[in-house]
Design an enzyme around this catalytic site. Structure first.
Site, PDB file in Angstrom:
ATOM      1  N   GLN A  33       0.882  -0.801   0.028  1.00 19.60           N
ATOM      2  CA  GLN A  33      -0.014   0.086   0.529  1.00 19.60           C
ATOM      3  C   GLN A  33       0.646   0.929   0.214  1.00 19.60           C
ATOM      4  O   GLN A  33       2.279   1.196   0.383  1.00 19.60           O
ATOM      5  CB  GLN A  33      -1.429   0.454   1.626  1.00 19.60           C
ATOM      6  CG  GLN A  33      -0.292  -0.422   2.572  1.00 19.60           C
ATOM      7  CD  GLN A  33      -1.181  -1.276   3.784  1.00 19.60           C
ATOM      8  OE1 GLN A  33      -1.722  -0.774   3.788  1.00 19.60           O
ATOM      9  NE2 GLN A  33      -0.268  -1.618   4.754  1.00 19.60           N
ATOM     10  N   HIS A  64      -9.384   3.845  18.801  1.00 17.80           N
ATOM     11  CA  HIS A  64      -8.646   2.611  19.792  1.00 17.80           C
ATOM     12  C   HIS A  64      -9.151   1.923  20.527  1.00 17.80           C
ATOM     13  O   HIS A  64      -8.924   1.006  21.397  1.00 17.80           O
ATOM     14  CB  HIS A  64      -7.224   2.922  19.431  1.00 17.80           C
ATOM     15  CG  HIS A  64      -6.288   2.923  18.396  1.00 17.80           C
ATOM     16  ND1 HIS A  64      -6.698   3.735  17.734  1.00 17.80           N
ATOM     17  CD2 HIS A  64      -6.288   2.100  16.902  1.00 17.80           C
ATOM     18  CE1 HIS A  64      -6.139   3.621  16.157  1.00 17.80           C
ATOM     19  NE2 HIS A  64      -5.244   2.734  16.310  1.00 17.80           N
ATOM     20  N   GLU A  88       0.264   0.511  13.990  1.00 18.11           N
ATOM     21  CA  GLU A  88       0.101   1.882  14.844  1.00 18.11           C
ATOM     22  C   GLU A  88       1.483   1.123  15.508  1.00 18.11           C
ATOM     23  O   GLU A  88       1.341   2.202  16.734  1.00 18.11           O
ATOM     24  CB  GLU A  88      -0.943   2.267  14.794  1.00 18.11           C
ATOM     25  CG  GLU A  88      -1.257   3.311  13.728  1.00 18.11           C
ATOM     26  CD  GLU A  88      -2.706   2.703  12.987  1.00 18.11           C
ATOM     27  OE1 GLU A  88      -2.162   1.393  13.237  1.00 18.11           O
ATOM     28  OE2 GLU A  88      -3.719   3.478  12.439  1.00 18.11           O
ATOM     29  N   ASP A 108       1.011  -8.043  11.102  1.00 16.31           N
ATOM     30  CA  ASP A 108       0.646  -7.259  10.777  1.00 16.31           C
ATOM     31  C   ASP A 108       0.976  -7.551   9.231  1.00 16.31           C
ATOM     32  O   ASP A 108       2.625  -7.823   9.702  1.00 16.31           O
ATOM     33  CB  ASP A 108       1.272  -5.345  10.706  1.00 16.31           C
ATOM     34  CG  ASP A 108      -0.328  -4.409   9.686  1.00 16.31           C
ATOM     35  OD1 ASP A 108      -0.352  -3.663  10.920  1.00 16.31           O
ATOM     36  OD2 ASP A 108       0.458  -4.531   9.114  1.00 16.31           O
ATOM     37  N   ASP A 140       0.645 -12.332   6.816  1.00 21.02           N
ATOM     38  CA  ASP A 140      -1.209 -11.930   6.371  1.00 21.02           C
ATOM     39  C   ASP A 140      -2.053 -12.779   7.857  1.00 21.02           C
ATOM     40  O   ASP A 140      -1.847 -13.583   7.687  1.00 21.02           O
ATOM     41  CB  ASP A 140      -1.287 -12.609   5.023  1.00 21.02           C
ATOM     42  CG  ASP A 140      -2.440 -12.311   4.468  1.00 21.02           C
ATOM     43  OD1 ASP A 140      -2.687 -12.318   3.093  1.00 21.02           O
ATOM     44  OD2 ASP A 140      -3.760 -12.292   5.852  1.00 21.02           O
ATOM     45  N   GLY A 141      -2.914 -11.843   7.698  1.00 19.60           N
ATOM     46  CA  GLY A 141      -3.938 -12.274   9.028  1.00 19.60           C
ATOM     47  C   GLY A 141      -4.241 -13.600   8.730  1.00 19.60           C
ATOM     48  O   GLY A 141      -4.266 -14.308   9.585  1.00 19.60           O
ATOM     49  N   ASP A 158      -7.872  -5.144  13.713  1.00 21.45           N
ATOM     50  CA  ASP A 158      -7.350  -2.875  13.418  1.00 21.45           C
ATOM     51  C   ASP A 158      -7.331  -3.249  12.148  1.00 21.45           C
ATOM     52  O   ASP A 158      -5.404  -3.539  11.329  1.00 21.45           O
ATOM     53  CB  ASP A 158      -6.868  -3.117  14.367  1.00 21.45           C
ATOM     54  CG  ASP A 158      -6.151  -1.703  14.309  1.00 21.45           C
ATOM     55  OD1 ASP A 158      -5.623  -1.389  15.159  1.00 21.45           O
ATOM     56  OD2 ASP A 158      -7.424  -1.071  13.853  1.00 21.45           O
TER      57      ASP A 158
HETATM   58  N1  SAM Z   1      -8.131   2.926  12.162  1.00 24.39           N
HETATM   59  C1  SAM Z   1      -7.703   1.804  10.541  1.00 24.39           C
HETATM   60  C2  SAM Z   1      -9.119   1.804   9.736  1.00 24.39           C
HETATM   61  O1  SAM Z   1     -10.462   2.528  10.927  1.00 24.39           O
HETATM   62  O2  SAM Z   1      -8.791   1.500   8.901  1.00 24.39           O
HETATM   63  C3  SAM Z   1      -7.017   1.206  10.695  1.00 24.39           C
HETATM   64  C4  SAM Z   1      -5.529   0.887  11.045  1.00 24.39           C
HETATM   65  S1  SAM Z   1      -4.163  -0.411  10.825  1.00 24.39           S
HETATM   66  C5  SAM Z   1      -3.310   0.955   9.736  1.00 24.39           C
HETATM   67  C6  SAM Z   1      -4.688  -1.070   9.408  1.00 24.39           C
HETATM   68  C7  SAM Z   1      -3.904  -2.392   9.368  1.00 24.39           C
HETATM   69  O3  SAM Z   1      -3.982  -3.251   8.446  1.00 24.39           O
HETATM   70  C8  SAM Z   1      -2.565  -1.360   8.403  1.00 24.39           C
HETATM   71  O4  SAM Z   1      -1.388  -1.741   9.930  1.00 24.39           O
HETATM   72  C9  SAM Z   1      -2.705  -2.705   7.172  1.00 24.39           C
HETATM   73  O5  SAM Z   1      -0.997  -2.932   7.111  1.00 24.39           O
HETATM   74  C10 SAM Z   1      -2.853  -3.816   8.330  1.00 24.39           C
HETATM   75  N2  SAM Z   1      -3.169  -5.326   7.319  1.00 24.39           N
HETATM   76  C11 SAM Z   1      -3.929  -4.498   5.646  1.00 24.39           C
HETATM   77  N3  SAM Z   1      -4.815  -6.427   5.783  1.00 24.39           N
HETATM   78  C12 SAM Z   1      -3.626  -7.010   6.361  1.00 24.39           C
HETATM   79  C13 SAM Z   1      -4.153  -8.951   6.454  1.00 24.39           C
HETATM   80  N4  SAM Z   1      -4.366  -9.308   5.606  1.00 24.39           N
HETATM   81  N5  SAM Z   1      -3.074  -9.181   7.145  1.00 24.39           N
HETATM   82  C14 SAM Z   1      -2.405  -8.237   8.108  1.00 24.39           C
HETATM   83  N6  SAM Z   1      -2.740  -7.163   8.697  1.00 24.39           N
HETATM   84  C15 SAM Z   1      -3.367  -6.478   7.746  1.00 24.39           C
END
Ligand code: SAM
Length: 283
Positions: A33, A64, A88, A108, A140-141, A158
């Site tokens: 991204q 949060h 974060e 993450d 990857d989650g 999150d």
């Molecule tokens: N507060 C934000 C919102 O309301 O959209 C979300 C915060 S956080 C920055 C979102 C995180 O999800 C990012 O760091 C991104 O890299 C992570 N992310 C996205 N897809 C993911 C996946 N498949 N596995 C793990 N993390 C993932």
């Protein structure tokens, strides 16, 4: 009017909010991204992923705390917590406030987001990454959960929005939610952000229905997040008691018993936020 630099925050498909910026601190394309950290006039420092505001210095605690504490107080003794996303480190910060927690795993997919957050978003994580109970996994989650050889008392999603970057969307679908249900312990609780149910009602109701098909107790609430420009929905799904069962006094009592200090979440706030509009009760 001199324009200057603005973060153009997408609220709906064709509705935007302009946030005046003072300085671009970081701008980098990761494997997953576009990552921008921007200092703005009214929200302080802001993390933006693929053009979408993720959280800001001024109001990140709204999001949060709401994502974390309702789920955490629903579990009688949350010792092991899994956070999917949460780059974060602010959700990790909130989870670790609960003295019952022995292990908090944050997974993450994007190491760049985590490293940039460690360096530039210090008030978000507030040292949570260095807590001996915390473990950060870059993966990857989906992969992590599919291979998880352990169960968790609370799982917090999150992630970017259910209608945001493709990399997160699969984690909101029913077949993955089922996997999360399976890695939760007996009284396990799942909490997820669900974006804006006003502009994306289909995605919201699909997610809510997936959770209702699997969990005894599903409650949703939403709160206006100034920097998002909309009322952000949260859904809490429990194998044990439901959020609607808790009184204001019980919510405050549980936060107090765990010595959790909050700036947004409290019994009165949480009960008020659960009063959703009549039409939303059926989507
Ligand atoms: N507060 C934000 C919102 O309301 O959209 C979300 C915060 S956080 C920055 C979102 C995180 O999800 C990012 O760091 C991104 O890299 C992570 N992310 C996205 N897809 C993911 C996946 N498949 N596995 C793990 N993390 C993932």
């Amino acid at each position: 009017m001199m324009l200057g630099i603005y973060v153009i925050q997408a609220i709906g498909r064709t509705t935007y909010m302009m946030i005046k910026a003072r300085d671009i601190v970081v701008s980098r394309k990761s494997k997953y991204q576009q990552i921008d950290v921007v200092d703005t006039e009214e929200f302080g420092r802001v993390l933006v992923l693929d053009g979408l505001v993720q959280s800001t210095e001024v109001d990140e605690f709204y999001y949060h705390e709401l994502l974390t504490h309702p789920a955490m107080i629903l579990h009688p003794n949350p010792e092991k917590v899994l956070i999917l996303g949460g780059g974060e480190g602010a959700t990790l910060r909130e989870v670790l406030k609960h003295k019952t927690v022995r292990r908090a795993v944050m997974v993450d997919i994007d190491e760049d987001v985590v490293n940039i957050s460690k360096e530039y978003l210090t008030s978000w994580h507030a040292g949570a990454f260095n807590d001996p109970r915390a473990q950060v996994v870059i993966e990857d989650g989906r992969t992590f959960v599919e291979r998880a050889g352990e169960k968790f008392d609370v799982v917090i999603m999150d992630l970017t929005d259910p209608y945001g970057p493709e990399v997160a969307r699969a984690l909101y679908r029913e077949e993955f939610i089922k996997k999360l249900h399976d890695i939760l312990t007996e009284y396990g609780v799942l909490s997820t952000q669900a974006g804006t149910s006003f502009f994306y009602p289909v995605e919201y109701s699909e997610l809510k229905r997936s959770l209702e098909a699997l969990f005894n107790e599903v409650s949703s609430f939403s709160a206006w997040i100034p920097s998002f420009g909309y009322s952000c929905s949260f859904i809490v799904a429990s194998k044990g008691e439901g959020l609607n069962d808790l009184s204001e006094e019980e919510i405050d009592g549980r936060l107090k018993s765990r010595e959790v200090s909050t700036r947004f979440v409290g019994g009165k706030t949480l009960k008020a936020l659960q009063a959703i509009p009549e039409y939303r009760k059926h989507i």
